[in-house]
Each structure stands twice: as C-alpha cells, then as structure tokens.
Design a protein around this motif. Structure first.
Motif, PDB file in Angstrom:
ATOM      1  N   PRO A  72       0.786  -1.239   0.000  1.00  0.00           N
ATOM      2  CA  PRO A  72       0.000   0.000   0.000  1.00  0.00           C
ATOM      3  C   PRO A  72       0.818   1.289   0.000  1.00  0.00           C
ATOM      4  CG  PRO A  72       0.113  -0.906   2.211  1.00  0.00           C
ATOM      5  CD  PRO A  72       0.814  -1.895   1.314  1.00  0.00           C
ATOM      6  N   ALA A  73       2.128   1.224   0.192  1.00  0.00           N
ATOM      7  CA  ALA A  73       2.922   2.455   0.312  1.00  0.00           C
ATOM      8  C   ALA A  73       2.839   3.311  -0.946  1.00  0.00           C
ATOM      9  CB  ALA A  73       4.377   2.120   0.634  1.00  0.00           C
ATOM     10  N   ALA A  74       2.952   2.683  -2.106  1.00  0.00           N
ATOM     11  CA  ALA A  74       2.873   3.441  -3.358  1.00  0.00           C
ATOM     12  C   ALA A  74       1.485   4.048  -3.533  1.00  0.00           C
ATOM     13  CB  ALA A  74       3.210   2.540  -4.547  1.00  0.00           C
ATOM     14  N   LEU A  75       0.458   3.319  -3.125  1.00  0.00           N
ATOM     15  CA  LEU A  75      -0.904   3.847  -3.206  1.00  0.00           C
ATOM     16  C   LEU A  75      -1.045   5.100  -2.356  1.00  0.00           C
ATOM     17  CD1 LEU A  75      -2.882   0.501  -2.926  1.00  0.00           C
ATOM     18  CD2 LEU A  75      -2.970   2.049  -4.879  1.00  0.00           C
ATOM     19  N   ARG A  76      -0.558   5.037  -1.111  1.00  0.00           N
ATOM     20  CA  ARG A  76      -0.663   6.192  -0.217  1.00  0.00           C
ATOM     21  C   ARG A  76       0.080   7.396  -0.790  1.00  0.00           C
ATOM     22  NH1 ARG A  76       0.465   2.216   3.801  1.00  0.00           N
ATOM     23  NH2 ARG A  76       2.615   2.983   3.926  1.00  0.00           N
ATOM     24  N   PHE A  77       1.263   7.151  -1.333  1.00  0.00           N
ATOM     25  CA  PHE A  77       2.050   8.238  -1.895  1.00  0.00           C
ATOM     26  C   PHE A  77       1.331   8.871  -3.082  1.00  0.00           C
ATOM     27  CE2 PHE A  77       5.343  10.197  -4.474  1.00  0.00           C
ATOM     28  CZ  PHE A  77       6.116  10.851  -3.532  1.00  0.00           C
ATOM     29  N   ALA A  78       0.783   8.042  -3.946  1.00  0.00           N
ATOM     30  CA  ALA A  78       0.079   8.551  -5.126  1.00  0.00           C
ATOM     31  C   ALA A  78      -1.181   9.319  -4.736  1.00  0.00           C
ATOM     32  CB  ALA A  78      -0.270   7.396  -6.064  1.00  0.00           C
ATOM     33  N   PHE A  79      -1.926   8.802  -3.762  1.00  0.00           N
ATOM     34  CA  PHE A  79      -3.112   9.511  -3.290  1.00  0.00           C
ATOM     35  C   PHE A  79      -2.730  10.907  -2.778  1.00  0.00           C
ATOM     36  CE2 PHE A  79      -5.187   5.216  -2.138  1.00  0.00           C
ATOM     37  CZ  PHE A  79      -5.792   5.139  -3.386  1.00  0.00           C
ATOM     38  N   GLU A  80      -1.639  10.968  -1.996  1.00  0.00           N
ATOM     39  CA  GLU A  80      -1.216  12.230  -1.422  1.00  0.00           C
ATOM     40  C   GLU A  80      -0.774  13.217  -2.501  1.00  0.00           C
ATOM     41  OE1 GLU A  80      -0.186  14.926   1.803  1.00  0.00           O
ATOM     42  OE2 GLU A  80      -1.678  13.393   1.349  1.00  0.00           O
ATOM     43  N   GLU A  81      -0.051  12.720  -3.500  1.00  0.00           N
ATOM     44  CA  GLU A  81       0.390  13.605  -4.587  1.00  0.00           C
ATOM     45  C   GLU A  81      -0.809  14.159  -5.353  1.00  0.00           C
ATOM     46  OE1 GLU A  81       3.323  14.837  -5.690  1.00  0.00           O
ATOM     47  OE2 GLU A  81       4.320  14.021  -3.922  1.00  0.00           O
ATOM     48  N   ALA A  82      -1.779  13.323  -5.629  1.00  0.00           N
ATOM     49  CA  ALA A  82      -2.974  13.794  -6.338  1.00  0.00           C
ATOM     50  C   ALA A  82      -3.741  14.812  -5.496  1.00  0.00           C
ATOM     51  CB  ALA A  82      -3.866  12.614  -6.703  1.00  0.00           C
TER      52      ALA A  82
END
Length: 284
Positions: A163-173
C-alpha cells in the motif's frame, strides 16, 4: 515534525532540474528542503558542470555547487526553508542514509559519455534501489529548467507491491488537486489459446477481469475527494506505463526490492519514462 525533502546535487543541468522540482514539491508539502552535495559524486558520474560552476577552483567547487543550488531554490520559492550541506562521502551511501529522516529524496538523471537522457546515472539507480523513503527521479526535460506541471494528472502503476505506493500517489494527487489515473496492466499468455471460435476471446476476458478485480481491491480505500480514474491495459506493465507517462506530471510505482535490486517495472520506467518517476519502497 514534518520531515524535510532531500535533493542531491552535483552541479550538472540534470541535478539543477531536480532542485527546481524538489523546491516545488517542498513548497507544495509545506516542508523544508535539504540540498546535499556528496563531494565524491564526480568519481561516479564524471564532470559535466553547468557554466556558472565551470571556472570555480576545485577547493571551492563543492561549496559553490551546493550554495548555488540552494540559492536557486530560494529564488524559486522565497518563503521556502532551505539548508545546504557538503558531505565528503559517496552519494550512493549518503542519500540512502539521509532518506531515513526524509519525506522523500529527489535526484536527477545523468548517464555517461553523452547518454545522459538515454541512460539512468549509476547514482540515481543506486539511490532508488536502497533508499528508505520514496525516491523521485526527475526525467522528461532537455533544458536546465524543471517543467511546471502541465498534464494535470498523477499516474500510478498498480502492482503487488503493497500500500505504500498507493498512499504516496493519493497524497500527490490530493496536494496537486489533480486526478489520479490508476493503471493495471495485464497479459494474455500465448499458450492460453483455443481453436474453438465460440471460446476464442474467453482467456483474454478472464485475464482482464482479474486485472479489473485487482484494481478495484487496491483502490477500495481511496480517500474521499480524490478523482480516481481506473484503467486496465493489455501489455507489459513497463511498456504500458512508459507510454502513458507522456500524459502525466508524475509516475508512481512501488517496489519490493528483493536483495537490494529494483523490480523490472521500476527499473524500466526509470530509464524510459517521459515524466518524473517516484519509486516507493514497499515498507516506506
């Protein structure tokens, strides 16, 4: 306390593009920017300094590079808190170590023998493979300026990397107030064919349905307020993501990094993406 963003510099044009990108990102996140020059960098990448550093004597070069980069960041964002330091070590050790106390590490691409835009520099690759935080490798521009976001989307490669990449991508968006395009690539193995005309499309349909299901499962906890676009594409993930990167401001991929090596997808997009790439370790 919010952790700073770390950017590695070496006086080259690609590293100054990384400074621009890192300054924008730090301002977006409201964190400090830490500009670092590992003074043994030239041992790995060779000399390719921009004009403002070309005439500086060797004994003052490291300080000139790091102070020039910090000044550039402050001029870009006057309210940004910026620190600068020279560390007399190899960059492939310094930057991963500093990543333990960083929001992310930003580096530029630089290859050897005139292949700077075709091959990823050895330092950038090593940092992406060993950092404890996300690493953003700034690609996609051929001058000494980082492009402002123009595509209006963050691209996420959805794999099995946690899930780390998901969290990072959500935050960037969320920070950029742009849609997140989440992509799951799928393949139709060649041996799964049938000669029956009524069943000819069945194997492909099953693989695509599995990709859709995996995508939905990965995105089921997407934060409210983020516009998430889902897409499944037939093909190798590394090729699919590289193609779609032409229409994104940032590509986010996860990596498990077994035995300290990047996965095939992360390795490939670092070499071929048309936009900056964020490599997020599974345990970030």
């Amino acid at each position: 306390m919010e952790l700073p963003l770390v950017v590695g510099v070496d006086g080259s044009e690609p590293s100054l593009r990384a400074v621009d990108w890192a300054a924008d990102e730090a301002a977006l996140r409201g964190v400090a920017l830490r500009v670092v020059y590992a003074s043994l960098w030239e041992r790995y990448e060779g000399a390719s300094l921009v004009g403002e550093f070309a005439g500086v004597r060797d004994e003052g070069l490291a300080e000139a590079i790091v102070e020039g980069a910090a000044r550039r960041a402050r001029e870009r964002h006057p309210d940004l808190k910026v620190s600068a330091e020279v560390v007399p070590e190899e960059p492939e050790y310094v930057l991963p170590r500093l990543s333990r106390d960083a929001t992310a590490v930003v580096v530029g691409t630089r290859g050897r023998s005139g292949l700077a835009e075709a091959l990823l520099g050895s330092v950038s690759l090593a940092v992406a493979a060993h950092a404890h935080s996300p690493v953003i490798v700034v690609r996609g521009s051929h001058d000494n300026q980082a492009r402002r976001p123009v595509q209006g989307r963050v691209l996420l490669g959805v794999g099995e990397d946690g899930p780390a990449a998901l969290r990072f991508a959500f935050e960037e968006a969320r920070l950029r107030a742009v849609p997140l395009e989440a992509v799951r690539a799928w393949r139709w193995p060649a041996h799964e064919t049938t000669d029956h005309p009524l069943l000819a499309g069945e194997p492909a349909r099953l693989h695509e349905e599995q990709a859709v299901e995996m995508l939905e499962t990965a995105l089921r906890d997407a934060p409210a307020g983020i516009d998430v676009h889902r897409r499944t594409v037939e093909g190798h993930a590394r090729r699919v993501l590289a193609d779609l990167s032409h229409h994104a401001d940032l590509l986010v991929v996860g990596t498990k990094r077994p035995h300290g090596h990047l996965g095939r997808v992360a390795h490939a997009v670092l070499h071929h993406s048309a936009c900056p790439v964020a490599v997020v370790p599974q345990d970030a």
